[in-house]
Design an enzyme around this catalytic site. Structure first.
Site, PDB file in Angstrom:
ATOM      1  N   CYS A  28      -7.383  -2.091   0.549  1.00 23.02           N
ATOM      2  CA  CYS A  28      -8.708  -2.580   0.143  1.00 23.02           C
ATOM      3  C   CYS A  28      -8.606  -3.827  -0.733  1.00 23.02           C
ATOM      4  CB  CYS A  28      -9.496  -1.492  -0.595  1.00 23.02           C
ATOM      5  SG  CYS A  28      -9.818  -0.008   0.390  1.00 23.02           S
ATOM      6  N   ARG A  29      -8.349  -3.651  -2.033  1.00 21.83           N
ATOM      7  CA  ARG A  29      -8.469  -4.755  -2.982  1.00 21.83           C
ATOM      8  C   ARG A  29      -7.411  -5.845  -2.815  1.00 21.83           C
ATOM      9  NH1 ARG A  29      -8.279  -0.914  -8.009  1.00 21.83           N
ATOM     10  NH2 ARG A  29      -6.946   0.151  -6.479  1.00 21.83           N
ATOM     11  N   SER A  30      -6.127  -5.462  -2.743  1.00 25.55           N
ATOM     12  CA  SER A  30      -5.101  -6.528  -2.709  1.00 25.55           C
ATOM     13  C   SER A  30      -5.093  -7.298  -1.392  1.00 25.55           C
ATOM     14  CB  SER A  30      -3.710  -6.011  -3.093  1.00 25.55           C
ATOM     15  OG  SER A  30      -3.239  -5.029  -2.201  1.00 25.55           O
ATOM     16  N   ASN A  49      -2.977  -0.911  -0.959  1.00 25.56           N
ATOM     17  CA  ASN A  49      -2.796  -2.139  -0.182  1.00 25.56           C
ATOM     18  C   ASN A  49      -3.613  -2.132   1.129  1.00 25.56           C
ATOM     19  OD1 ASN A  49      -0.057  -4.027   1.377  1.00 25.56           O
ATOM     20  ND2 ASN A  49      -1.787  -4.804   0.246  1.00 25.56           N
ATOM     21  N   CYS A  78      -2.442  -3.595  -5.469  1.00 25.33           N
ATOM     22  CA  CYS A  78      -3.366  -2.519  -5.824  1.00 25.33           C
ATOM     23  C   CYS A  78      -2.659  -1.196  -5.538  1.00 25.33           C
ATOM     24  CB  CYS A  78      -4.694  -2.649  -5.079  1.00 25.33           C
ATOM     25  SG  CYS A  78      -4.555  -2.568  -3.274  1.00 25.33           S
ATOM     26  N   ASP A 131     -11.654   0.393  -8.093  1.00 27.03           N
ATOM     27  CA  ASP A 131     -11.190   0.990  -6.835  1.00 27.03           C
ATOM     28  C   ASP A 131     -12.418   1.400  -6.011  1.00 27.03           C
ATOM     29  OD1 ASP A 131     -10.206   2.571  -4.824  1.00 27.03           O
ATOM     30  OD2 ASP A 131      -8.865   3.727  -6.119  1.00 27.03           O
TER      31      ASP A 131
HETATM   32  P1  4NP Z   1      -6.808   0.004  -2.717  1.00 24.84           P
HETATM   33  O1  4NP Z   1      -7.784   1.237  -2.447  1.00 24.84           O
HETATM   34  O2  4NP Z   1      -5.828   0.423  -3.810  1.00 24.84           O
HETATM   35  O3  4NP Z   1      -7.737  -1.057  -3.190  1.00 24.84           O
HETATM   36  O4  4NP Z   1      -6.123  -0.293  -1.394  1.00 24.84           O
HETATM   37  C1  4NP Z   1      -7.331   2.535  -2.228  1.00 24.84           C
HETATM   38  C2  4NP Z   1      -6.850   2.878  -0.988  1.00 24.84           C
HETATM   39  C3  4NP Z   1      -6.429   4.179  -0.744  1.00 24.84           C
HETATM   40  C4  4NP Z   1      -6.503   5.105  -1.761  1.00 24.84           C
HETATM   41  C5  4NP Z   1      -6.983   4.761  -3.012  1.00 24.84           C
HETATM   42  C6  4NP Z   1      -7.400   3.463  -3.240  1.00 24.84           C
HETATM   43  N1  4NP Z   1      -6.089   6.447  -1.499  1.00 24.84           N
HETATM   44  O5  4NP Z   1      -6.212   7.270  -2.421  1.00 24.84           O
HETATM   45  O6  4NP Z   1      -5.631   6.747  -0.372  1.00 24.84           O
END
Ligand code: 4NP
Length: 159
Positions: A14-16, A12, A9, A126
């Site tokens: 949340c989703r992945s 790294n 993602c 997201d």
């Molecule tokens: P992820 O979520 O891609 O599912 O880990 C996010 C985590 C951090 C951010 C965006 C999405 N950020 O903008 O910091």
């Protein structure tokens, strides 16, 4: 040789990592821990070294899944080191493919939601800037996708 899966993602956190830990949960249940290995990475460097987001861990815990791991950034060597690379959304997918300008590895890169059978949505949204429901939705979608993915991987394992 074990079959190696990499979930990717943006951050790294949340989703992945949720996909990685849910998949590991299903792999253990299926008795396949020796044959399928999971990891996760982010396309960005924003959160390198961080543990999973607390909100994601709370949503996973509600489904009996504990979240482990630390964020790392996707690297070009991952194309060689993994059999299948699962992108959470289309931006992640394009960011990964941009690191393969000679298009040697594009067959290894897939969108996670291709493997979902109970959801129509084509990307894992997201959840980072949203509320609790967003994290719960991610878990539901990933459970569905991971179940389909496990069936796919099982059918590609050698006897
Ligand atoms: P992820 O979520 O891609 O599912 O880990 C996010 C985590 C951090 C951010 C965006 C999405 N950020 O903008 O910091």
């Amino acid at each position: 040789m074990a079959y190696k899966l990499l979930f990717v993602c943006l951050g790294n956190i949340c989703r992945s990592p949720a996909a990685e830990n849910i998949m590991n949960h299903l792999i253990v249940q299926a008795g396949l821990s020796e044959r399928i290995i999971c990891d996760s990475a982010g396309t960005s460097s924003y959160h390198i070294g961080s543990p999973p987001d607390r909100r994601m861990s709370a949503a996973a815990a509600m489904r009996g899944i504990s979240m482990k791991g630390r964020a790392r950034q996707f690297q070009v060597a991952d194309f060689e080191n993994y059999d299948l690379i699962l992108a959470m959304d289309k931006d992640n997918y394009l960011d990964i493919l941009a690191l393969d300008p000679r298009q040697q590895y594009c067959d290894k890169v897939r969108l996670m939601c291709e493997f979902a059978t109970r959801h129509q949505i084509r990307e894992v949204p997201d959840p980072y800037y949203g509320g609790r429901e967003g994290f719960e939705k991610v878990i539901d979608l990933l459970l569905d996708s991971c179940e389909g993915l496990l069936e796919y991987v099982k059918s590609s394992l050698p006897d």
